[in-house]
Design an enzyme around this catalytic site. Sequence first.
Site, PDB file in Angstrom:
ATOM      1  N   ASN A   1       2.378   3.992  10.819  1.00  0.00           N
ATOM      2  CA  ASN A   1       1.682   4.504  12.016  1.00  0.00           C
ATOM      3  C   ASN A   1       2.161   3.722  13.225  1.00  0.00           C
ATOM      4  O   ASN A   1       2.654   2.608  13.092  1.00  0.00           O
ATOM      5  CB  ASN A   1       0.158   4.322  11.857  1.00  0.00           C
ATOM      6  CG  ASN A   1      -0.209   2.882  11.545  1.00  0.00           C
ATOM      7  OD1 ASN A   1      -0.121   2.433  10.399  1.00  0.00           O
ATOM      8  ND2 ASN A   1      -0.603   2.148  12.569  1.00  0.00           N
TER       9      ASN A   1
ATOM     10  N   SER B   1       0.833  -1.213   0.000  1.00  0.00           N
ATOM     11  CA  SER B   1       0.000   0.000   0.000  1.00  0.00           C
ATOM     12  C   SER B   1       0.863   1.257   0.000  1.00  0.00           C
ATOM     13  O   SER B   1       1.733   1.412   0.856  1.00  0.00           O
ATOM     14  CB  SER B   1      -0.871   0.054   1.258  1.00  0.00           C
ATOM     15  OG  SER B   1      -1.675  -1.073   1.344  1.00  0.00           O
TER      16      SER B   1
ATOM     17  N   HIS C   1      -5.062  -9.623  -0.972  1.00  0.00           N
ATOM     18  CA  HIS C   1      -5.050  -9.782   0.486  1.00  0.00           C
ATOM     19  C   HIS C   1      -6.057 -10.842   0.923  1.00  0.00           C
ATOM     20  O   HIS C   1      -7.141 -10.960   0.350  1.00  0.00           O
ATOM     21  CB  HIS C   1      -5.423  -8.462   1.171  1.00  0.00           C
ATOM     22  CG  HIS C   1      -4.438  -7.358   0.958  1.00  0.00           C
ATOM     23  ND1 HIS C   1      -4.559  -6.453  -0.063  1.00  0.00           N
ATOM     24  CD2 HIS C   1      -3.315  -7.017   1.638  1.00  0.00           C
ATOM     25  CE1 HIS C   1      -3.547  -5.593  -0.003  1.00  0.00           C
ATOM     26  NE2 HIS C   1      -2.777  -5.909   1.013  1.00  0.00           N
TER      27      HIS C   1
ATOM     28  N   HIS D   1      -4.149   0.422  -4.501  1.00  0.00           N
ATOM     29  CA  HIS D   1      -3.433  -0.544  -5.331  1.00  0.00           C
ATOM     30  C   HIS D   1      -3.873  -0.421  -6.793  1.00  0.00           C
ATOM     31  O   HIS D   1      -5.000  -0.076  -7.073  1.00  0.00           O
ATOM     32  CB  HIS D   1      -3.710  -1.963  -4.840  1.00  0.00           C
ATOM     33  CG  HIS D   1      -3.152  -2.220  -3.484  1.00  0.00           C
ATOM     34  ND1 HIS D   1      -3.834  -1.916  -2.346  1.00  0.00           N
ATOM     35  CD2 HIS D   1      -1.972  -2.731  -3.094  1.00  0.00           C
ATOM     36  CE1 HIS D   1      -3.093  -2.241  -1.302  1.00  0.00           C
ATOM     37  NE2 HIS D   1      -1.956  -2.741  -1.727  1.00  0.00           N
TER      38      HIS D   1
ATOM     39  N   ALA E   1       3.041  -1.845   3.962  1.00  0.00           N
ATOM     40  CA  ALA E   1       2.838  -0.797   4.959  1.00  0.00           C
ATOM     41  C   ALA E   1       2.342  -1.503   6.209  1.00  0.00           C
ATOM     42  O   ALA E   1       1.530  -2.426   6.118  1.00  0.00           O
ATOM     43  CB  ALA E   1       1.792   0.191   4.458  1.00  0.00           C
TER      44      ALA E   1
ATOM     45  N   MET F   1      -1.092  -6.757   7.449  1.00  0.00           N
ATOM     46  CA  MET F   1      -2.096  -7.681   6.920  1.00  0.00           C
ATOM     47  C   MET F   1      -1.666  -8.391   5.635  1.00  0.00           C
ATOM     48  O   MET F   1      -2.511  -8.762   4.818  1.00  0.00           O
ATOM     49  CB  MET F   1      -3.402  -6.903   6.667  1.00  0.00           C
ATOM     50  CG  MET F   1      -3.939  -6.179   7.889  1.00  0.00           C
ATOM     51  SD  MET F   1      -5.404  -5.232   7.486  1.00  0.00           S
ATOM     52  CE  MET F   1      -5.556  -4.196   8.962  1.00  0.00           C
ATOM     53  N   SER F   2      -0.357  -8.567   5.451  1.00  0.00           N
ATOM     54  CA  SER F   2       0.094  -9.189   4.191  1.00  0.00           C
ATOM     55  C   SER F   2       1.434  -9.884   4.398  1.00  0.00           C
ATOM     56  O   SER F   2       1.799 -10.217   5.518  1.00  0.00           O
ATOM     57  CB  SER F   2       0.232  -8.100   3.110  1.00  0.00           C
ATOM     58  OG  SER F   2       1.287  -7.223   3.438  1.00  0.00           O
TER      59      SER F   2
ATOM     60  N   HIS G   1      -6.880   4.413   7.182  1.00  0.00           N
ATOM     61  CA  HIS G   1      -6.187   3.964   5.969  1.00  0.00           C
ATOM     62  C   HIS G   1      -5.594   5.160   5.218  1.00  0.00           C
ATOM     63  O   HIS G   1      -4.531   5.048   4.610  1.00  0.00           O
ATOM     64  CB  HIS G   1      -7.164   3.187   5.076  1.00  0.00           C
ATOM     65  CG  HIS G   1      -6.503   2.599   3.870  1.00  0.00           C
ATOM     66  ND1 HIS G   1      -5.587   1.570   3.949  1.00  0.00           N
ATOM     67  CD2 HIS G   1      -6.585   2.917   2.544  1.00  0.00           C
ATOM     68  CE1 HIS G   1      -5.156   1.266   2.732  1.00  0.00           C
ATOM     69  NE2 HIS G   1      -5.748   2.073   1.861  1.00  0.00           N
TER      70      HIS G   1
ATOM     71  N   TYR H   1      -7.789 -10.599   3.563  1.00  0.00           N
ATOM     72  CA  TYR H   1      -8.989  -9.923   4.095  1.00  0.00           C
ATOM     73  C   TYR H   1      -9.982  -9.531   3.008  1.00  0.00           C
ATOM     74  O   TYR H   1     -11.128  -9.218   3.297  1.00  0.00           O
ATOM     75  CB  TYR H   1      -8.621  -8.691   4.949  1.00  0.00           C
ATOM     76  CG  TYR H   1      -7.939  -7.555   4.203  1.00  0.00           C
ATOM     77  CD1 TYR H   1      -8.627  -6.740   3.300  1.00  0.00           C
ATOM     78  CD2 TYR H   1      -6.589  -7.288   4.410  1.00  0.00           C
ATOM     79  CE1 TYR H   1      -8.004  -5.708   2.631  1.00  0.00           C
ATOM     80  CE2 TYR H   1      -5.950  -6.257   3.751  1.00  0.00           C
ATOM     81  CZ  TYR H   1      -6.662  -5.481   2.856  1.00  0.00           C
ATOM     82  OH  TYR H   1      -6.029  -4.473   2.178  1.00  0.00           O
ATOM     83  N   GLU H   2      -9.534  -9.531   1.753  1.00  0.00           N
ATOM     84  CA  GLU H   2     -10.465  -9.216   0.666  1.00  0.00           C
ATOM     85  C   GLU H   2     -11.364 -10.412   0.348  1.00  0.00           C
ATOM     86  O   GLU H   2     -12.285 -10.302  -0.453  1.00  0.00           O
ATOM     87  CB  GLU H   2      -9.689  -8.822  -0.596  1.00  0.00           C
ATOM     88  CG  GLU H   2      -8.935  -7.520  -0.453  1.00  0.00           C
ATOM     89  CD  GLU H   2      -8.067  -7.223  -1.671  1.00  0.00           C
ATOM     90  OE1 GLU H   2      -8.575  -6.565  -2.590  1.00  0.00           O
ATOM     91  OE2 GLU H   2      -6.907  -7.655  -1.695  1.00  0.00           O
TER      92      GLU H   2
HETATM   93  N1  HPA Z   1      -2.086  -2.696  11.642  1.00  0.00           N
HETATM   94  C1  HPA Z   1      -2.270  -3.587  10.651  1.00  0.00           C
HETATM   95  N2  HPA Z   1      -2.005  -3.312   9.383  1.00  0.00           N
HETATM   96  C2  HPA Z   1      -1.529  -2.098   9.088  1.00  0.00           C
HETATM   97  C3  HPA Z   1      -1.322  -1.121  10.075  1.00  0.00           C
HETATM   98  C4  HPA Z   1      -1.611  -1.437  11.428  1.00  0.00           C
HETATM   99  O1  HPA Z   1      -1.437  -0.629  12.365  1.00  0.00           O
HETATM  100  N3  HPA Z   1      -0.836  -0.006   9.441  1.00  0.00           N
HETATM  101  C5  HPA Z   1      -0.754  -0.333   8.119  1.00  0.00           C
HETATM  102  N4  HPA Z   1      -1.175  -1.587   7.899  1.00  0.00           N
END
Ligand code: HPA
Length: 272
Positions: free
Chosen positions: A235, A30, A83, A61, A113, A211-212, A247, A85-86
Site C-alpha cells: 500500500n 504477511s 512481532h 500467519h 509486507a 513493523m518487522s 490489513h 507489537y504482539e
Molecule cells: N505501515 C506499516 N506497516 C505496514 C504497512 C504500512 O503502511 N503496510 C503493511 N505493513
Amino acid sequence: MHNSQNISETRDFIMSQTDYRPTIGLILGSGLGTLADEIVNPYKIPYSEIPHFAKSEAIGHANELIIGELMGKTVVAMKGRFHFYEGFTLDEVTFPVRVMKALGVENLIITNACGAINTSFSPGDLMLITDHINLVGTNPLIGPNNDELGTRFPDVSQVYNLDLRNIASAVAKEQNINLQEGVYAWWSGPAYETPAEIRMIRTLGADAVGMSTVPEAIVAIHGNMKVLGISCLTNMACGILDQPLSHDEVIEVAALARDKFIKLVKETITRM
Ligand code: HPA
C-alpha cells in the site's frame, strides 16, 4: 540477550526430528507464506512444539517451521513470525534467528509486507532493502552481551549484504521483475502511522515503513550471518492517497505479488 543453552536445546530438538541441515533461512512476512509451499519434501514443526519458541497469533500467519529442499538447497523457513507489537520481547522475536544460525544457516532472507513512502513506488511492487532506520527506540541486543553469539558493538554499515543484493537485482532484471530499492523504517505498530508521521519518516530518509524485519536483521548481523531483505509494498503509506489503510488490503496485495515474489526468491536461492 539469548542464552546459549536454550539455543542448543532448540537446535538439538530440531536435529532430532529431521536429518535436514539447512544453510539458507527464510522469514516469510504477511501474505508471503505461500513461498513455503514450494519447499520439496517439507518437514513441518508447529512453533507450539518447539522448545523455547514463543507462540504467534497474528492474522495472516501460519506459525510453522518448515525445513526441506528449495531449488536444490536445504532451507529452513518460518511461515509466520513473531512481532514486537504482539507483545513479544525482542528476545522472543529474534530467537528463531539464533536457532537458524545454530542449525548451520549462513544466509538469511527476511521478507515483509510494508507501506510505500517513496511516491515513485506502487502497491504490488517488490523492494530490495538497502538499509534500515530503527524508529522503535529499542534494540534486540540490549542487555549483557553473550560473547559466544557475537560482539558487543556490531558493525552495521552493511546489514543487507551487497553480494546477495546484486544476485537478487540480476535475477529481477533477467526475469523482468520490477524490483525497487530503498531504505526500510521499522515502526512498532500495531497502529499504522499517521500522515504526519509518514511525512516525518520520509524526511528522515526512508522509502518504506513496516513493523518487522529490523530486529531479526540486527540479530543476524550480530551472529555474523548474511542478510537479504525483500519487501512487498502492499500500500501507499498513510496520507499519500486519500484512503484509509486496512490489513485486508495488505494481505490482498501481497497475494497479488505472490508469483513474482516466489520467482525472485527461488531464482536468487539457486545462485546463492
Ligand atoms: N505501515 C506499516 N506497516 C505496514 C504497512 C504500512 O503502511 N503496510 C503493511 N505493513
